[in-house]
Design a protein around this motif. Structure first.
Motif: not given
Length: 355
Positions: A288-317
């Protein structure tokens, strides 16, 4: 009536994000904070808008353009250095002329807009009207001291010992009387021309300065915590919709918006969450309460209550929360370092080592 929007400043409390980006363009709910203010100004019926810009002028101008997307006409006013809010009024004199105007700080976020206070000002036309709200830590803001009748008697900028808990919201309404004030005041100890000093100049000369205390939601999105809180507030009103692709192995729970071109595979998303266009989420959990912007990549990860800006990648976290991830950032696990114990033991020692 015109509007003067301040979109300069260095955004020191949001560094390192603002080393490469204007603080007013950091998104909440996948929309720049500045855009909410421009929409509120347009909704109040004000179409002639001057935007004061600084070192990030090119980025702001590219994002806002001529203002037609908001139903306004924009004039850009360059401030060579962040010399204070009153200085911004001073250099905008040619644009403002003798018109009444609404001054709006571009990094402020107000739920409910400003239409009612603009209408109130236009009906009564005091020399100035300032918005106030009660805050737990007024020393971070301009602070108003009121008399027994609720009239403002003194304003002080970021006082060490505040006289009240009433902070100035970053919205002010002025007649042309303010131009005399900004010409007369001197720089503060911070080296800036403070708008609080200019309004105090009006008060000291018994001009008509009125206040409106708001009880709705307001945030000065100057630091990460306030930015995340504003994002939470926006997402609470999110309209869910799945415009992108979500496979059968994924779960979408609650108010979730998946924008067109986004792909979700083998993942669980629990709203309120917005996933931007072109973003790919695989084998992950977004809470909940997460905004993921355009053209991001999120793989094998967990995230919440966060803001992710464009073109970011989060892998295995596992796991991220209360985070602000900048543009084109890569977040990956740290390499594992093999641990070892170095021992020098005397004869007949007994050692226990946790495995």
């Amino acid at each position: 009536m015109k509007s003067l929007v301040l979109a300069g400043g260095s955004g020191t409390r949001l560094r390192p994000i603002t080393h490469t980006s204007a603080k007013q363009l950091v998104p909440v709910g996948n929309k720049p904070v500045l855009f909410y203010g421009l929409e509120a100004i347009a909704a109040a019926g004000i179409t002639d808008v001057g935007i004061v810009v600084g070192d990030t002028a090119a980025e702001v101008e590219e994002a806002v353009g001529d203002g037609s997307r908001f139903g306004i006409k924009v004039t850009y006013i360059r401030q060579e250095a962040p010399l204070g809010l009153a200085h911004a009024v001073l250099i905008a004199r040619d644009f403002l002329g003798d018109d009444d105007f609404l001054m709006y700080l571009g990094d402020n976020f107000i739920v409910g807009g400003v239409t009612s206070v603009v209408r109130e000002f236009q009906a009564d036309r005091p020399d100035a009207r300032v918005l106030l709200t009660r805050v737990p830590d007024p020393s971070r803001f301009g602070v108003a001291e009121l008399d027994a009748d609720g009239r403002v008697v003194r304003l002080e900028e970021k006082p060490a010992h505040p006289k009240s808990e009433l902070a100035l919201v970053g919205v002010y309404l002025f007649t042309s009387a303010i131009h005399d004030a900004v010409r007369e005041i001197k720089p503060s100890g911070r080296g800036e021309l403070e708008i609080t000093d200019a309004i105090q100049w009006l008060i000291d000369r018994r001009l008509d300065v009125r206040t409106t205390t708001i009880t709705g939601y307001w945030k000065d999105t100057g630091d990460v915590e306030d930015m995340l809180e504003a994002n939470r507030t926006v997402l609470e009103g999110l309209t869910p919709d799945v415009l992108g692709t979500v496979d059968d192995a994924s779960q979408i729970v609650g108010r979730v918006r998946v924008e067109e071109g986004a792909v979700v595979r083998g993942s669980r998303i629990v709203g309120p969450v917005v996933v931007g266009a072109g973003t790919v989420v695989t084998d992950s959990y977004i809470g909940p309460f997460t905004s993921v912007s355009d053209n991001c990549r999120i793989h094998d990860s967990e995230i919440e209550f966060s803001i992710v800006l464009s073109d970011a990648s989060i892998t295995g976290v596992h796991r991220l929360e209360a985070s602000l991830i900048g543009r084109t950032v890569q977040v990956t696990p740290a390499p594992r370092v093999r641990s070892a114990h170095r021992l020098v033991l005397g004869d007949y020692s007994k050692v226990q080592i946790a495995s």
